[in-house]
Design an enzyme around this catalytic site. Structure first.
Site, PDB file in Angstrom:
ATOM      1  N   ALA A  22      -1.113   2.352  -5.660  1.00  5.06           N
ATOM      2  CA  ALA A  22       0.096   1.514  -5.601  1.00  5.06           C
ATOM      3  C   ALA A  22       0.579   1.291  -7.030  1.00  5.06           C
ATOM      4  O   ALA A  22      -0.203   0.979  -7.922  1.00  5.06           O
ATOM      5  CB  ALA A  22      -0.215   0.183  -4.924  1.00  5.06           C
ATOM      6  N   ALA A  47       0.829  -1.209   0.000  1.00  9.57           N
ATOM      7  CA  ALA A  47       0.000   0.000   0.000  1.00  9.57           C
ATOM      8  C   ALA A  47       0.859   1.254   0.000  1.00  9.57           C
ATOM      9  O   ALA A  47       2.055   1.208   0.272  1.00  9.57           O
ATOM     10  CB  ALA A  47      -0.915   0.008   1.219  1.00  9.57           C
ATOM     11  N   ASN A  48       0.241   2.364  -0.335  1.00  6.47           N
ATOM     12  CA  ASN A  48       0.868   3.668  -0.178  1.00  6.47           C
ATOM     13  C   ASN A  48       0.359   4.300   1.114  1.00  6.47           C
ATOM     14  O   ASN A  48      -0.689   3.931   1.618  1.00  6.47           O
ATOM     15  CB  ASN A  48       0.471   4.593  -1.334  1.00  6.47           C
ATOM     16  CG  ASN A  48       1.278   4.356  -2.580  1.00  6.47           C
ATOM     17  OD1 ASN A  48       1.373   3.225  -3.049  1.00  6.47           O
ATOM     18  ND2 ASN A  48       1.855   5.399  -3.108  1.00  6.47           N
ATOM     19  N   ARG A  49       1.088   5.272   1.572  1.00  7.49           N
ATOM     20  CA  ARG A  49       0.673   6.019   2.749  1.00  7.49           C
ATOM     21  C   ARG A  49      -0.272   7.122   2.295  1.00  7.49           C
ATOM     22  O   ARG A  49       0.135   8.017   1.558  1.00  7.49           O
ATOM     23  CB  ARG A  49       1.914   6.668   3.354  1.00  7.49           C
ATOM     24  CG  ARG A  49       2.013   6.603   4.822  1.00  7.49           C
ATOM     25  CD  ARG A  49       3.261   7.334   5.280  1.00  7.49           C
ATOM     26  NE  ARG A  49       4.392   6.447   5.499  1.00  7.49           N
ATOM     27  CZ  ARG A  49       4.482   5.584   6.508  1.00  7.49           C
ATOM     28  NH1 ARG A  49       3.514   5.468   7.386  1.00  7.49           N
ATOM     29  NH2 ARG A  49       5.555   4.845   6.653  1.00  7.49           N
TER      30      ARG A  49
END
Ligand code: CTP
Ligand code: CA
Length: 223
Positions: free
Chosen positions: A101, A33-35
């Protein structure tokens, strides 16, 4: 309450917004995942709705309430987000705020991966569809105004200008996400609006104020 046309300049317009991260499953219990809290994208969706737009918000996994008047479609992966964005067309404008992502595993494990003496698991990564680039090159279905975001940690404006050309979008909202900026997870944002005519440096503002300012600019561009 009665709102004048001046206050609701986006009446009759449809705007697509993507927001939040995407989760790309590795196995039933793990993901890439991305933040991203989704807060900036949700604030933009809300601001557009208050200005009269019909807003379709395609949201990755976030812990946020849907802004009033916004139609929300929840997704998990980049591929699902790309499908949902495509199905939401036609739109007068699209604002891609999602932290998609860049990669997914090509072979999600059906059972939980276990630690073993035999070494580390191998993740086979493939690139995800680029939703912003796809919307920007959408031909007849291309929204009249396509806006992307660029989260950068250094040389923010130059990266954003290159990204605008590479993606084929009209505007890039560039934000500085270096640790010193405190943007990630914080309430404020420092952005630069990159258009075909140049770069505007906006002051550090609450994400809500960035959203309102951007919504006003979008209304101006569509009028
Ligand atoms: N974006 C998208 N789909 C993707 C990747 C990015 O729609 N698969 C959009 C984001 O929502 C954002 C813009 O593209 O509006 C820029 O995202 P960013 O991650 O900064 O760009 P990338 O091309 O992925 O470049 P980088 O290698 O810097 O991550
Ligand atoms: Ca990326």
């Amino acid at each position: 309450a009665h709102f004048s046309a001046a206050k609701k300049p986006l009446t009759g317009r449809h705007v697509l917004v993507t927001a939040g991260p995407t989760h790309e499953p590795i196995d039933p219990v793990r993901y890439i995942a991305n933040r991203s809290s989704g807060r900036q994208g949700f604030a933009i969706a809300g601001a557009l709705a208050r200005m009269g737009a019909r807003v379709t918000l395609v949201a990755g996994p976030v812990a946020l309430d849907t802004p009033p008047g916004v139609t929300r479609i929840d997704v998990e992966t980049a591929c699902q987000m790309a499908d949902a964005a495509d199905k939401a067309l036609p739109a007068d404008a699209a604002v891609c705020v999602a932290a998609v992502a860049d990669w997914r595993t090509s072979d999600e494990a059906s059972g939980k991966l276990k630690k073993s003496q035999d070494g580390l698991p191998h993740l086979n990564l493939v690139e995800n569809p680029d939703i912003l680039a796809r919307l920007s090159s959408g031909g007849k279905r291309r929204p009249g105004l396509v806006v992307g975001f660029a989260a950068e940690t250094d040389d923010v404006v130059n990266h954003a200008m290159a990204k605008r050309l590479r993606k084929g979008c009209d505007w890039i909202v560039a934000n500085d996400v270096s640790v010193e900026s405190g943007v990630m997870g914080g309430g404020d944002n420092t952005v630069h609006l990159v258009t075909d005519t140049g770069v505007e440096d906006w002051p550090t503002l609450p994400k809500q104020a960035v959203a309102e300012r951007l919504a006003e600019r979008i209304a101006g561009a569509l009028s």
